[in-house]
Design a protein around this motif. Structure first.
Motif, PDB file in Angstrom:
ATOM      1  N   ILE A   1      37.094  78.309   3.796  1.00 24.41           N
ATOM      2  CA  ILE A   1      37.898  79.192   4.646  1.00 24.41           C
ATOM      3  C   ILE A   1      37.297  79.278   6.049  1.00 24.41           C
ATOM      4  N   ALA A   2      35.975  79.411   6.122  1.00 24.46           N
ATOM      5  CA  ALA A   2      35.313  79.606   7.418  1.00 24.46           C
ATOM      6  C   ALA A   2      35.224  78.321   8.230  1.00 24.46           C
TER       7      ALA A   2
ATOM      8  N   HIS B   1      45.878  79.547   9.367  1.00 29.49           N
ATOM      9  CA  HIS B   1      45.324  78.743   8.288  1.00 29.49           C
ATOM     10  C   HIS B   1      44.278  79.485   7.464  1.00 29.49           C
ATOM     11  N   ARG B   2      43.384  80.211   8.133  1.00 30.60           N
ATOM     12  CA  ARG B   2      42.322  80.869   7.366  1.00 30.60           C
ATOM     13  C   ARG B   2      42.898  81.967   6.459  1.00 30.60           C
TER      14      ARG B   2
END
Length: 486
Positions: free
Chosen positions: A85-86, A464-465
């Protein structure tokens, strides 16, 4: 306006990847509809199961049981999810392609392994393929492989002597032979079988990336990469044979996509890729009867690849030559596995018809069609995640404009990506309407579902995240709250 916003606006102009407020609201509505479908399938399914037990599911619509737990894979799963995610989106955009594809495969393996190990080594991996339903139960009946194949159809029906366990009867013998061969080379037992399925199944992520890049473009493939890596379907890739099937089918499509996307005159390497694609398509049909539906996706690849050349080669007969050079090795490769099994004595058509008869003897046929016709898609939502549902909403919304651009001979990369996912959607629809997949489609449709995930590339980059977090949370909840079967 920031540079990031400017980049997104440029992408909107070039490829129809909308990042406006209305588009984002539609994303949320699509995801909400997917969530409501799942909720309805759960509520109605539990009511049916409590009423007459006809679904034979512990936690409908999934083949699973309520069992909140944590395990040794929990910290690793959280770490992989947070890292993707990051760092997933920026790394996917910058890393060289030759590094990105194996890195995506490796990260998908880490995600799959960590999810499987939430249930522990024995329950999550080593025991999965050794239960009374599974392939490893019959390894000793294949001491004489030729005789076993010739006699295979005599043990499919429930009333036949020594009838095969469900998964052996329910698949052509290439599936079982895979584990027989592993046993023969010293990799016997459930642990090695699980390792095989996770390794090959995770490679489907790399295959979809290669296919998406060949048919659409590299930028869209990169945008989809973190979503492919963090797919909730990894819950069932580790460890079920359907994950292995997804890997084989995925590379069959990817190799075909690479050959169809080449703009120059076909060469010997192109023909070799096409032959390899055909070999894998032939093997796919002997791993699972239902995977013959990959012909729909293959047809989509051929059509979309033709669009990629702006309508095809129109000059001088090159088009006919190209088709001949590609079609001959594809068909030749596809024929190899069926011919080999037929010569040994296994009759695919006879086995399939006997399986249908067994299915309606009670091995699945008693489950109500009216429920699964819409609950199966709910299972697919859980496999691909709400981000993919939002992406598919964009795909379907783009169809009218894409058709206009196609008529003008100017399809965009996003149009070609959308066409690929529409082909996968059609495949799922045919499988659903057939009535031969009542329940357990969270694993049975894995090979098809993975080709829906590229739709996430159409989501705005700024979101997106958030969507990746939704994907990860869904997978973690499923694996921590439920004990999934198979």
């Amino acid at each position: 306006m920031s540079l990031r916003d400017s980049g997104e606006s440029a992408e909107t102009t070039a490829d129809g990847v909308a990042g406006d407020r209305a588009g984002r609201r539609r994303d949320l509505w699509a995801a909400a509809c997917g969530a409501l479908l799942v909720a309805a399938a759960v509520v109605v399914g539990r009511a049916i199961e409590q009423s007459d037990g006809s679904l034979h599911l512990g936690w409908p619509p999934l083949y699973a049981w309520w069992s909140p737990h944590v395990g040794p894979g929990t910290p690793a799963a959280l770490a992989v999810a947070i890292a993707v995610i990051a760092y997933g989106p920026p790394l996917a955009a910058r890393v060289p392609w030759r590094v990105l594809v194996p890195a995506a495969w490796a990260t998908a393996m880490a995600w799959t392994w960590s999810l499987a190990l939430i249930d522990g080594w024995h329950r999550g991996i080593a025991r999965r393929l050794t239960t009374k339903y599974e392939y490893l139960q019959v390894i000793d009946r294949f001491d004489d492989i030729g005789a076993a194949l010739r006699d295979f159809t005599h043990h499919i029906l429930l009333g036949s002597p020594d009838h095969w366990p469900p998964h052996i009867a329910g698949h052509p013998p290439a599936a079982t032979l895979t584990f027989v061969v592993l046993d023969r080379i010293g990799l016997g037992g459930g642990g090695w079988a699980g390792v095989w399925c996770i390794t090959v199944g995770s490679s489907a992520v790399a295959a979809v990336l290669v296919g998406a890049r060949a048919l659409a473009d590299e930028r869209l493939a990169r945008r989809a990469t973190p979503f492919l890596v963090l797919a909730p379907g990894a819950v069932w890739v580790g460890a079920s044979a359907d994950g292995y099937f997804a890997g084989v089918a995925g590379w069959a499509v990817a190799l075909l996509a690479v050959t169809r996307a080449r703009r120059r005159t076909p060469t010997a390497p192109t023909a070799a890729f096409t032959l390899a694609s055909g070999l894998l398509f032939g093997l796919t049909g002997y791993l699972s009867y239902g995977l013959t539906l990959f012909a729909v996706i293959a047809a989509g690849v051929v059509v979309v690849g033709h669009w990629g050349r702006g309508g095809g080669d129109r000059g001088g007969g090159g088009f006919g030559k190209r088709w001949f050079v590609l079609l001959v090795p594809l068909l030749a490769g596809t024929a190899v596995v069926p011919l080999a099994f037929t010569l040994v004595g296994f009759n695919w058509w006879e086995a399939y018809h006997l399986l249908v008869e067994r299915y309606y003897q009670g091995a699945g046929g008693i489950r109500p069609y009216w429920y699964f016709i819409w609950a199966n898609p709910a299972c697919t939502v859980l496999v691909v995640g709400l981000a993919t549902v939002a992406g598919l909403g964009r795909v379907l919304g783009s169809v009218p404009a894409a058709v206009r651009r196609l008529r003008n001979g100017q399809p965009t990369a996003a149009d070609r990506l959308a066409a690929l996912t529409v082909a996968a959607l059609l495949t799922v629809a045919v499988a659903d309407l057939s009535g031969m997949s009542k329940a357990e489609t969270e694993r049975i449709w894995l090979p098809f579902a993975l080709w829906l995930l590229p739709a996430t590339a159409l989501l705005p980059l700024r979101d997106h995240r958030v969507w990746l977090a939704a994907q990860a949370v869904l997978a973690l909840l499923i694996n921590h709250l439920l004990h999934t079967g198979w």
